[in-house]
Design a protein around this motif. Structure first.
Motif, PDB file in Angstrom:
ATOM      1  N   ARG A   1       0.789  -1.225   0.069  1.00  0.00           N
ATOM      2  CA  ARG A   1      -0.139  -0.047   0.023  1.00  0.00           C
ATOM      3  C   ARG A   1       0.845   1.256  -0.065  1.00  0.00           C
ATOM      4  NH1 ARG A   1      -3.699  -2.644   3.368  1.00  0.00           N
ATOM      5  NH2 ARG A   1      -2.944  -2.087   5.196  1.00  0.00           N
TER       6      ARG A   1
ATOM      7  N   LEU B   1       2.081   1.680  -3.514  1.00  0.00           N
ATOM      8  CA  LEU B   1       1.122   2.428  -4.162  1.00  0.00           C
ATOM      9  C   LEU B   1       0.791   3.623  -4.166  1.00  0.00           C
ATOM     10  CD1 LEU B   1      -1.239  -0.751  -4.459  1.00  0.00           C
ATOM     11  CD2 LEU B   1      -0.164   0.213  -6.363  1.00  0.00           C
TER      12      LEU B   1
ATOM     13  N   LEU C   1      -0.736   4.397  -1.337  1.00  0.00           N
ATOM     14  CA  LEU C   1      -2.106   4.723  -0.454  1.00  0.00           C
ATOM     15  C   LEU C   1      -2.017   5.501   0.732  1.00  0.00           C
ATOM     16  CD1 LEU C   1      -3.919   1.492  -1.856  1.00  0.00           C
ATOM     17  CD2 LEU C   1      -4.395   3.647  -2.567  1.00  0.00           C
TER      18      LEU C   1
ATOM     19  N   ARG D   1       1.872   7.586 -10.171  1.00  0.00           N
ATOM     20  CA  ARG D   1       0.630   6.776  -9.820  1.00  0.00           C
ATOM     21  C   ARG D   1       0.432   6.155 -11.004  1.00  0.00           C
ATOM     22  NH1 ARG D   1      -4.025   7.709  -5.677  1.00  0.00           N
ATOM     23  NH2 ARG D   1      -2.863   6.493  -3.856  1.00  0.00           N
TER      24      ARG D   1
ATOM     25  N   GLN E   1       0.291  -0.185 -11.264  1.00  0.00           N
ATOM     26  CA  GLN E   1      -1.233  -0.905 -10.754  1.00  0.00           C
ATOM     27  C   GLN E   1      -0.974  -1.901 -10.146  1.00  0.00           C
ATOM     28  OE1 GLN E   1      -4.280  -0.344 -10.957  1.00  0.00           O
ATOM     29  NE2 GLN E   1      -4.476   1.687 -11.660  1.00  0.00           N
ATOM     30  N   VAL E   2      -2.134  -2.443  -9.503  1.00  0.00           N
ATOM     31  CA  VAL E   2      -2.294  -3.637  -8.527  1.00  0.00           C
ATOM     32  C   VAL E   2      -3.296  -4.645  -8.961  1.00  0.00           C
ATOM     33  CG1 VAL E   2      -3.780  -2.512  -6.838  1.00  0.00           C
ATOM     34  CG2 VAL E   2      -2.358  -4.245  -6.032  1.00  0.00           C
TER      35      VAL E   2
ATOM     36  N   ARG F   1     -16.862  -0.690 -17.527  1.00  0.00           N
ATOM     37  CA  ARG F   1     -16.773   0.469 -16.443  1.00  0.00           C
ATOM     38  C   ARG F   1     -15.468  -0.038 -15.425  1.00  0.00           C
ATOM     39  NH1 ARG F   1     -21.512   3.421 -12.786  1.00  0.00           N
ATOM     40  NH2 ARG F   1     -19.966   4.950 -12.003  1.00  0.00           N
TER      41      ARG F   1
ATOM     42  N   GLU G   1     -11.800   1.741 -15.136  1.00  0.00           N
ATOM     43  CA  GLU G   1     -11.710   2.658 -13.833  1.00  0.00           C
ATOM     44  C   GLU G   1     -10.471   3.304 -13.773  1.00  0.00           C
ATOM     45  OE1 GLU G   1     -12.534   1.056 -10.076  1.00  0.00           O
ATOM     46  OE2 GLU G   1     -13.512   2.888  -9.404  1.00  0.00           O
ATOM     47  N   PRO G   2      -9.235   2.793 -13.780  1.00  0.00           N
ATOM     48  CA  PRO G   2      -8.123   3.401 -13.691  1.00  0.00           C
ATOM     49  C   PRO G   2      -7.822   4.822 -14.841  1.00  0.00           C
ATOM     50  CG  PRO G   2      -7.714   1.374 -13.701  1.00  0.00           C
ATOM     51  CD  PRO G   2      -9.072   1.320 -14.314  1.00  0.00           C
TER      52      PRO G   2
ATOM     53  N   HIS H   1      -9.472   7.149 -14.739  1.00  0.00           N
ATOM     54  CA  HIS H   1      -9.692   8.200 -13.718  1.00  0.00           C
ATOM     55  C   HIS H   1      -8.264   9.007 -13.559  1.00  0.00           C
ATOM     56  CE1 HIS H   1     -11.831  10.687 -10.834  1.00  0.00           C
ATOM     57  NE2 HIS H   1     -10.652  10.552  -9.751  1.00  0.00           N
ATOM     58  N   LEU H   2      -7.246   8.458 -13.259  1.00  0.00           N
ATOM     59  CA  LEU H   2      -5.890   8.725 -13.223  1.00  0.00           C
ATOM     60  C   LEU H   2      -5.560   9.694 -14.297  1.00  0.00           C
ATOM     61  CD1 LEU H   2      -3.974   5.675 -11.923  1.00  0.00           C
ATOM     62  CD2 LEU H   2      -4.313   7.897 -10.554  1.00  0.00           C
TER      63      LEU H   2
ATOM     64  N   ARG I   1      -7.727  -4.687 -15.633  1.00  0.00           N
ATOM     65  CA  ARG I   1      -8.147  -3.552 -15.210  1.00  0.00           C
ATOM     66  C   ARG I   1      -6.544  -2.865 -14.777  1.00  0.00           C
ATOM     67  NH1 ARG I   1     -11.651  -3.249 -10.010  1.00  0.00           N
ATOM     68  NH2 ARG I   1      -9.983  -4.587  -9.244  1.00  0.00           N
TER      69      ARG I   1
ATOM     70  N   LEU J   1     -10.210  -0.491  -2.682  1.00  0.00           N
ATOM     71  CA  LEU J   1      -8.835  -0.345  -3.004  1.00  0.00           C
ATOM     72  C   LEU J   1      -8.335   0.108  -4.097  1.00  0.00           C
ATOM     73  CD1 LEU J   1      -6.720  -2.693  -0.591  1.00  0.00           C
ATOM     74  CD2 LEU J   1      -6.699  -0.321  -0.594  1.00  0.00           C
ATOM     75  N   ALA J   2      -9.169  -0.808  -5.147  1.00  0.00           N
ATOM     76  CA  ALA J   2      -8.717  -0.683  -6.546  1.00  0.00           C
ATOM     77  C   ALA J   2      -9.401   0.700  -7.079  1.00  0.00           C
ATOM     78  CB  ALA J   2      -9.761  -1.597  -7.289  1.00  0.00           C
TER      79      ALA J   2
ATOM     80  N   ARG K   1      -9.237   3.218  -4.991  1.00  0.00           N
ATOM     81  CA  ARG K   1      -8.132   4.341  -4.673  1.00  0.00           C
ATOM     82  C   ARG K   1      -6.943   4.319  -5.398  1.00  0.00           C
ATOM     83  NH1 ARG K   1      -7.230   3.064   1.356  1.00  0.00           N
ATOM     84  NH2 ARG K   1      -5.867   4.867   1.312  1.00  0.00           N
ATOM     85  N   VAL K   2      -6.499   2.932  -5.873  1.00  0.00           N
ATOM     86  CA  VAL K   2      -5.252   3.207  -6.736  1.00  0.00           C
ATOM     87  C   VAL K   2      -5.552   3.856  -8.069  1.00  0.00           C
ATOM     88  CG1 VAL K   2      -4.063   1.498  -7.912  1.00  0.00           C
ATOM     89  CG2 VAL K   2      -4.794   0.966  -5.724  1.00  0.00           C
ATOM     90  N   SER K   3      -6.884   3.910  -8.496  1.00  0.00           N
ATOM     91  CA  SER K   3      -7.355   4.495  -9.416  1.00  0.00           C
ATOM     92  C   SER K   3      -7.234   6.094  -9.186  1.00  0.00           C
ATOM     93  CB  SER K   3      -8.505   3.995 -10.160  1.00  0.00           C
ATOM     94  OG  SER K   3      -8.612   2.822 -10.642  1.00  0.00           O
ATOM     95  N   GLY K   4      -6.936   6.601  -8.019  1.00  0.00           N
ATOM     96  CA  GLY K   4      -6.723   7.847  -7.757  1.00  0.00           C
ATOM     97  C   GLY K   4      -7.952   8.661  -7.339  1.00  0.00           C
ATOM     98  N   LYS K   5      -9.093   7.682  -7.006  1.00  0.00           N
ATOM     99  CA  LYS K   5     -10.354   8.371  -6.384  1.00  0.00           C
ATOM    100  C   LYS K   5     -10.622   8.705  -5.018  1.00  0.00           C
ATOM    101  CE  LYS K   5     -13.056   6.536 -10.218  1.00  0.00           C
ATOM    102  NZ  LYS K   5     -14.067   5.318 -10.792  1.00  0.00           N
TER     103      LYS K   5
END
Lengths: 528, 282, 315
Positions: free
Chosen positions: A322, A325, A327, A353, A357-358, A375, A379-380, A382-383, A428, B173-174, B176-180
């Motif tokens: 974590r 990553l 977090l 970031r 990925q994980v 969707r 999702e990633p 979004h970065l 993903r 967690l996923a 959050r890893v995507s920056g949300k």
């Protein structure tokens, strides 16, 4: 006459067939390993022997225990038999004990319920049995409650309850699956010792061939409710015939083909990282305590490399993941990806970031059940701030890359199996074309045959996309199969590091030696 | 969930169908009462007072000779409006508080929100109503506020509990890893996944609100005359129950059937929306 | 265990402190001038001034708050403006009706709910289960004051077994007193018993699904033994929460039910005080009821720890 003879047992629950023509036997002092993947019916076989089948169960065939057919025995007589003649140990030690009763009372209950002694005698017996399973009086008084014990200790209590009246047959259903490998080895040794001392028959149910490989006198392989192969444990793998048994064996020790491609440039640098937690304050007046989960860890991953991080639960490996990553912020040290810090000025560095990925462990909990796959995989994006205009094409392409169809985009996650979900999780993780992928126990929840496929996929993708892996696992055989170098972590520190092959063949640190010795091993079988 | 299978499952649940029918009946009566009632509820007819049920006055007449059936219809309006708005207040304030507490679980915000909840729980709705009425006087609005305040911690706790278990999921967690961030995750991932819980609890609080409104009106802390309300009708009936039981029976039955309908609907919805229960039932 | 109790005690004290501020602000600060509010618009200025003097309204709100709380701690609840008697005296008189009524109802509710919940859970899906679930579904939907009215109609007016209301006072003897409280207690208890029975049933069903129940069965316990020795105590944990919550509902419900049966309890006192605009009495009674609710919740927390050893550790 066998102690337990299962003769053409069949079982249906509400009309749905579960078991068909299952036959095998257990003799006194004999260890019978019953092996199968999920859905093979191995646990239901045990429940049928115990007479603890769910409502709506219909059985056929016979289950003879000391010559008596248990399927036609009355419930009252079964109660007299359970715990006295047949003991049973379950998979989940964390929930298998009554949380509001002391361990002494729970072990003594086995004695009391079968009227085998007075209260005082039962307590004395409980003490004696707990002693036998390795829970000495000075550290584990009878007045302990389950929540004060670790998982392995709780499993010992469950075993003590099962053997308190010296049953002739012990059934152990995945007794070590929820435990760490060193604890697993101890529990298996304990079971073996008890069988030898008491001359019990042991029916050991497991999904892991390695667990029973060097301990079972007899092997029973199950698949889809049927016994596909059985035979003497000694040299079993040399003689095995059934294609499923062979496939299972191959998958259990599968080594994916990988192209060596590590470059000499560092991709990820972890320098002197420490991470503290403050445990929940128990009182406003108590001084704040701190718990160091990661303690001065440093290492480097080179571009294109696959690095393993091995350790038992609670060693800090997930915390470290974590932190990498971004977090959670670390208290000491720094983490650099390609020279750029993950955290700068208490803020996550988004540019960094995007490049990692994980993939997580749980194929069921990793996806929002209300979203469609398109969707979920997207999702990633979004970065990047916004999804690119061709995002659907990109998702479709990535789904095909991980072995799924583009049409799967429109489905919901519950329409997929565990292995397929893990492929979606990989899609993903790769949609942004990251350089570093952290695999946090990514194959640990999968059946062995599925696990082998996912490992192959990961090896293939790393070549095609030039990926660098940080492979976190408690499973030594998996780490050995897919990593170039390995770090061994214990209590927040790295205790040993080196090339995977060298560490496994010639471990230096005592802890590494213990881990490797404890790991279940399959015998080498000459390739044909 | 595919639309048709869902519909079939809904129709096969007896409690859901019965509950929905009862609820629709009373909501329909309340809506209809805006346009039409058999008699004018304001019209008194002292000579025709306390008539038993008849073809003209289906539920009889009260001590002023007013038509009880019409009053029950108009009373449904008051009960449903008060309870619905009170549930709305509880959700609108409670859910964001609960989500915020869960997003910062264990932190100061969480602690303050949860202690505040405990505090409100120490004041049963009736006590809040008494405090408000003692100072501002009795009115339907004050009943709404009292029941609404009481609903806030109910929804705050429910959403916090539901959200807490979701925050442990790996898909969070996923994300959050995507920056949300926490707000976006709460809206995109948490809220849709606790919506079922909230809908079910909403129907239950709705039915509790109807009971509470009736109780408050009964003791004079709710809607004031001449606004017809079920609780007030029962209060008026109390001294006359020996002479004309029907004036107590019908408003009471209206309360029981509405509450029963909502509860049955809530139970049915819970079974329908909780996949765990649905699987167990098969 | 001691630390756990102390911690709960601290949170009890904080709850009470905050609650007292809320009540004080609501009653004495929000209305502006309580004295003119209590006396109405037509009051003569010198009467208002006299009341202001009597209530100590010339002090600042914080000073008045401290004086009020200080009084409460010493058992001084102030003097009722309308009755001209100490509020403490009035309350203690009424408490002898309201408290026995709430406890009577709680006892009835528990006595009905436990067996009903256990029978329904252990005979899941049977006619017993369906019957109990049906009756409790109805019991939850019935407003207790309407149920009370129906009971008055049947047992007092038609059958004449009971009087329709009023309270003879405990000096008339225990039995007449209990007889007067029976109908009110039953009407209070019925909806609560329905809720409690349903909670008991689902808690028991959840517990019977747990892994340790299977372990106990594997030891050779019969279904009945498993229920008695393992399931009931674990199922008690959620049930206790509901019992604690119910006490506050019963107290509040008692306020309404006292009106149906003309019982001289705290509820009647509150409504009389509201119509007489006697804010001092309202303030004290509300504070007392909140105190009772908070103390009961504290007792429930302690009961938790007695049932569940996990709560005792390290706290």
């Amino acid at each position: 006459m066998s102690l337990l003879a299962i003769d053409r047992l069949s079982l249906a629950i509400h009309g749905a067939p579960i078991l068909r023509d299952v036959s095998f036997s257990v003799d006194q002092g004999q260890i019978v390993g019953v092996i199968g993947e999920s859905g093979s019916g191995k646990s239901m076989t045990a429940c049928a022997v115990m007479g603890l089948l769910p409502a709506g169960a219909q059985t056929g065939g016979r289950v003879l225990f000391e010559g008596r057919d248990l399927l036609s025995t009355s419930e009252a007589e079964m109660c007299a038999l359970r715990g006295a003649g047949i003991g049973m140990v379950f998979q989940e030690p964390m929930t298998a004990l009554n949380p509001v009763q002391t361990i002494g009372a729970q072990v003594a209950e086995t004695v009391l319920i079968h009227r085998a002694g007075t209260r005082a005698q039962a307590m004395a017996r409980a003490r004696e049995v707990l002693e036998r399973v390795g829970l000495p009086a000075d550290r584990f008084p009878l007045s302990r409650y389950p929540h004060e014990l670790s998982g392995g200790q709780r499993q010992r209590v469950v075993i003590a309850m099962a053997i308190a009246l010296r049953p002739r047959l012990l059934i152990a259903d995945e007794p070590t699956t929820a435990l760490d490998v060193t604890t697993q080895a101890q529990i298996l040794r304990l079971l073996k010792r008890l069988v030898a001392e008491d001359g019990m028959g042991l029916m050991l149910i497991t999904h892991d061939l390695g667990v029973v490989a060097d301990m079972a006198d007899e092997m029973v392989i199950m698949k889809d409710g049927e016994v596909v192969e059985r035979g003497a444990g000694q040299g079993f793998f040399g003689r095995m015939k059934h294609p499923y048994t062979r496939a299972l064996f191959e998958a259990s020790s599968h080594v994916p083909r990988r192209a060596a491609q590590a470059e000499d440039r560092a991709l990820l640098e972890v320098k002197g990282v420490s991470r503290d937690y403050a445990p929940a304050r128990t009182s406003l007046l108590a001084p704040a305590r701190r718990f160091r989960a990661v303690d001065g860890v440093s290492f480097t991953i080179r571009r294109g490399e696959s690095l393993g991080l091995v350790g038992e639960s609670g060693c800090g490996k997930s915390t470290l993941a974590r932190a990498i990553l971004g977090l959670e912020e670390v208290q000491e040290g720094e983490i650099l990806l390609d020279g750029a810090p993950v955290f700068s000025g208490h803020h996550v560095n988004l540019a960094v970031r995007r490049r990692m990925q994980v993939v997580f462990q749980d194929p069921y909990g990793s996806f929002n059940p209300r979203w469609k796959v398109a969707r979920l995989v997207a999702e990633p994006f979004h970065l990047l701030g916004a999804r690119p205009p061709d995002w659907r094409e990109q998702v479709a392409e990535m789904l095909e890359n991980v072995g799924l169809a583009a049409a799967d985009m429109e489905k919901y996650i519950h329409e997929f199996s565990g292995g397929q979900r893990q492929r979606i999780a990989i899609a993903r993780a790769l949609i942004l074309r990251p350089e570093l992928v952290i695999l946090d126990e990514a194959v640990s929840a999968l059946d062995v045959s599925i696990r082998a496929q996912i490992l192959d996929l990961l090896a293939d993708l790393s070549g095609r996309f030039g990926l660098t892996y940080l492979f976190i696992s408690h499973d030594l055989s998996v780490v050995r199969a897919i990593t170039d170098r390995v770090l061994v972590m214990r209590a927040g520190r790295i205790v040993e590091r080196g090339r995977t092959q060298e560490v496994f063949e010639n471990p230096q640190h005592d802890y590494t030696k213990t881990l490797i010795a404890a790991a279940p091993k399959l015998p080498q079988v000459a390739a044909e | 969930m595919a639309g048709r299978g869902w519909m079939r499952a809904a129709l096969s649940s007896r409690s859901l169908v019965l509950g929905a029918v009862l609820t629709a009946l009373f909501v329909g009566a309340a809506v209809l009462s805006f346009f039409w009632t058999p008699h004018d509820v304001a019209q008194m007819n002292i000579p025709g007072k306390l008539q038993p049920p008849s073809a003209v006055h289906w539920f009889g007449t009260d001590h002023f000779g007013r038509d009880i059936f019409s009053m029950v219809m108009v009373g449904a309006r008051t009960s449903i409006a008060v309870a619905l708005v009170a549930v709305g207040i509880g959700m609108a304030l409670g859910v964001p508080l609960g989500l915020a507490a869960a997003a910062r679980a264990g932190g100061l915000l969480d602690e303050v929100i949860m202690r505040g909840n405990d505090l409100v729980f120490a004041f049963p709705a009736l006590l809040i109503a008494i405090l408000i009425t003692a100072v501002f006087g009795a009115s339907a609005l004050n009943a709404i506020i009292a029941i609404g305040i009481f609903n806030i911690p109910v929804f705050a706790r429910l959403s916090r509990g539901g959200a807490l278990s979701l925050w442990k999921r790996e898909y969070i967690l996923a994300a959050r890893v995507s920056g949300k961030g926490a707000v976006r995750i709460s809206l995109e991932h948490i809220l849709p996944n606790i919506a079922n819980l909230l809908i079910v609890q909403g129907t239950i609080q709705f039915s509790l609100g109807i009971l509470a409104e009736a109780g408050l009106s009964y003791v004079g802390l709710g809607a004031q005359p001449p606004t017809p309300s079920w609780g007030r009708m029962l209060a008026d009936a109390q001294t006359l129950i020996g002479i004309a039981p029907h004036i107590a029976i019908f408003p009471g039955l209206a309360i029981v059937l509405t509450v029963l309908g909502l509860n049955l609907m809530g139970d049915g919805l819970r079974d329908l929306l909780d996949p765990r229960l649905r699987r167990a039932r098969r | 265990m001691l630390r756990y109790a102390l911690k709960r005690l601290l949170s009890l004290a904080i709850s009470l402190a905050v609650a007292s501020v809320v009540i004080f602000v609501a009653i004495e600060v929000v209305p502006g001038d309580p004295a003119s509010y209590m006396l109405g618009i037509n009051a003569r200025p010198d009467t208002v001034a006299a009341l202001r003097e009597e209530l100590g309204l010339n002090m600042s709100p914080p000073e008045r708050y401290i004086a009020w709380v200080g009084g409460l701690l010493q058992g001084d609840f102030g003097t009722s403006y309308t009755y001209r008697t100490p509020v403490a005296e009035m309350i203690s008189e009424r408490l002898w009706v309201s408290l026995p009524l709430a406890l009577f109802a709680l006892a009835l509710s528990t006595l009905i709910a436990f067996p009903a919940g256990i029978i329904a859970a252990t005979r899941r899906g049977s006619k017993w289960d369906l019957g109990i679930m049906g009756v409790t579904q109805l019991g939850i939907a019935v407003p207790n004051f309407w149920f009370a009215m129906l009971m008055v109609l049947v047992f007092a007016i038609n059958l004449r077994w009971f009087s329709a209301g009023g309270f003879p006072g405990w000096e008339a003897g225990l039995l007449p007193g209990l007889k007067a409280l029976l109908l009110p207690a039953v009407s209070l208890a019925l909806p609560q018993a329905s809720i409690l029975a349903r909670v008991m049933r689902s808690a028991l069903l959840d517990t019977l699904d747990e892994d340790f129940i299977r372990t106990a069965r594997a030891k050779g316990l019969t279904r009945r033994q498993v229920l008695r020795r393992h399931a009931l105590r674990n199922a008690l944990i959620p049930v206790l929460t509901i019992i604690g919550l119910q006490f506050s509902f019963l107290l509040a419900g008692a306020i309404i039910i006292e009106n149906v049966f003309f019982l001289p309890g705290l509820g009647r006192l509150v409504f009389q005080s509201i119509s007489a605009r006697d804010l001092i009495v309202v303030e004290s009674v509300v504070m007392l009821l909140v105190f009772a609710v908070v103390v009961v919740n504290f007792a429930v927390d302690l009961a938790y720890a007695a049932v569940d050893p996990r709560l005792r550790r390290r706290r």
